[in-house]
Design an enzyme around this catalytic site. Structure first.
Site: not given
Ligand code: ZN
Length: 498
Positions: A261-262, A265, A291
């Site tokens: 997820h990060e 980003h 996101e």
């Protein structure tokens, strides 16, 4: 004319330097700083915020922007840069410097209070800080101005042009579709996930997250991963984009999905243009788009069967003897298991947006004054019961779980659900453009997808609006269609629904 433009560029670069230094103070606070450093840090952050704000909104800057805006011969990136600076400046001058400093200092202190309150599951300890923050948010909305709801003024900071009125019907449709899907899944036979009940060495998990991050294209020469209470990504430049993750020996996948997820980003921020460094163009267009990048890598890629066809053998190397009888299909079923949970960041895809929707509803009511701070736990628990069918045992598993309110980030949560919608829409378009995508992922080749995202999304920075990125990359305006289709297709197959 060009001298004036150069002057604006160089002053803006200084403002950006100050903001990046401020981001570094925040990163340090959450990753390294000893607890007793909090009081001094609050002062440092307040001082630097005020300085950055003053530099940005000073008379010289405003004069330059006005003069340049009166010219008609600005084109291309120069015109866009001016448009974006002007947008931010008009917004920023509405906030008095004393207010900006007060907000920064209040939230910095509140973060420490929240951390202790969450550890003791004591909402009452956090309530006075939160109450102060909410009052400041209302004042902020009044300074900024709004047409319909004060909430819109706050939301606009994260998703420009979005309003509570536009979100409400969209979220209502999502809630209906997702609650119906969850109900059908609950009535279906459940996958056997007993093999997950083992201890998973956290150092090996850590090692695996680093490997996967490097594979998907995250540049460790331009970033690093650390541990923090709440995983996040921050950047000080496209060549210094940092991520954090959270390790848990009882969870095989939470650190990995958190890192993916990060990492999503971070790939976005590492993908801005070199030529845009130290300019306002090297910034995310909106948090919804930001996101969408994290969700795309976490869910559309990291929770797909091809991904696990590639990575299960590699995960076995990390945990010898612990995964011998496990197949990629078993991992796929387990990592996508639908089980309504109390904690948003641990929620599965089917229930995730429901967590967002209840927070959105509460935020609007808090900002519009229909809900009082002390009523939060009761309201929260009732909504969790309603949307997720769960009883909240304590505030740590309820209204104290998220960092956002302690940061004063009201209007932020809806961008998570918008990100899910954008991610599914972008991935559907990538699949059309890259017919070999599934095979590439199964072979551990992520460059074609990353390149597609670099061209369609990352490199634009703030050149395009969120809806323009979606329209240009996918051929249609943002909607919920691809997301609902994706969820339905995936879970119908996984749970044998008909
Ligand atoms: Zn995120």
């Amino acid at each position: 004319m060009s001298a004036l433009l150069d002057e604006l560029r160089s002053r803006m670069a200084e403002v950006i330097d100050l903001r990046m230094a401020l981001a570094l103070l925040h990163w340090d606070q959450e990753v390294c700083m000893p607890p007793k450093g909090a009081i001094a840090r609050a002062h440092q952050i307040a001082t630097l915020s005020a300085l950055a704000h003053r530099q940005f909104t000073c008379d010289a800057m405003r004069r330059m922007v006005d003069q340049l805006a009166a010219q008609t011969d600005l084109h291309g990136d120069d015109a866009i840069m001016l448009r974006e600076i002007r947008h931010d400046l008009e917004r920023a001058v509405k906030l008095p410097p004393e207010f900006v400093a007060e907000l920064a200092e209040t939230t910095s202190r509140a973060y420490e209070v929240w951390r202790e309150a969450r550890a003791r599951s004591d909402f009452k300890a956090f309530a006075p800080s939160l109450d102060k923050i909410i009052a400041l948010q209302r004042r902020k909305a009044d300074f900024l101005g709004y047409a319909e709801s004060p909430y819109d003024a706050l939301l606009d900071e994260y998703e420009r042009g979005m309003t509570a009125a536009r979100i409400r019907p969209l979220f209502a449709a999502l809630a209906r579709a997702q609650q119906a899907l969850v109900a059908r899944i609950a009535a279906a036979p459940q996958p056997d996930c007993a093999w997950l009940d083992q201890a998973w060495d956290v150092e090996r998990q850590w090692h695996f997250t680093l490997r996967v991050l490097a594979d998907i294209g995250y540049d460790f020469e331009a970033g690093r991963q650390d541990r923090s209470v709440h995983p996040f990504t921050t950047n000080f430049d496209l060549a210094d984009v940092r991520v954090t993750t959270r390790l848990n020996p009882n969870e095989l996948f939470s650190a990995l999905t958190g890192s993916l997820h990060e990492g999503g980003h971070a790939l976005y921020e590492q993908g801005f243009r070199e030529a845009d460094r130290r300019t306002i163009l090297a910034e995310a267009v909106s948090l919804g788009i930001h996101e969408s990048q994290s969700r795309l890598w976490e869910n559309l890629v990291g929770r797909s069967l091809p991904f696990w066809q590639h990575y299960l053998p590699r995960l076995r190397e990390e945990f010898p003897g612990q995964l011998d009888t496990v197949t990629p299909e078993m991992v796929h079923a387990a990592i996508n298991r639908v089980a309504p949970s109390l904690i948003r960041v641990e929620a599965d895809e089917c229930t995730y947006n429901l967590h967002v929707i209840l927070r959105f509803e509460m935020e609007v009511d808090l900002i519009e004054g229909r809900l009082r701070t002390e009523e939060i736990p009761e309201c929260w628990n009732a909504k969790v019961k309603d949307y997720l069918g769960l009883e909240v045992p304590d505030d740590a598993h309820g209204c104290l779980q998220d960092i956002h309110w302690s940061h004063g980030s009201f209007g932020y949560f809806p961008t998570y659900a918008l990100g899910n919608l954008y991610a599914a829409q972008l991935f559907a378009a990538a699949q059309r453009d890259l017919p070999a995508l599934g095979g590439d992922i199964a072979a551990g080749r992520f460059q074609p997808l990353l390149r597609w995202l670099r061209v369609r999304v990352h490199q634009h920075g703030r050149r395009k609006r969120a809806h323009e990125i979606l329209e240009d990359a996918t051929g249609k305006a943002p909607d919920a269609e691809d997301y609902i289709a994706y969820l339905t297709r995936k879970y119908t197959a996984l749970y044998g629904l008909d």
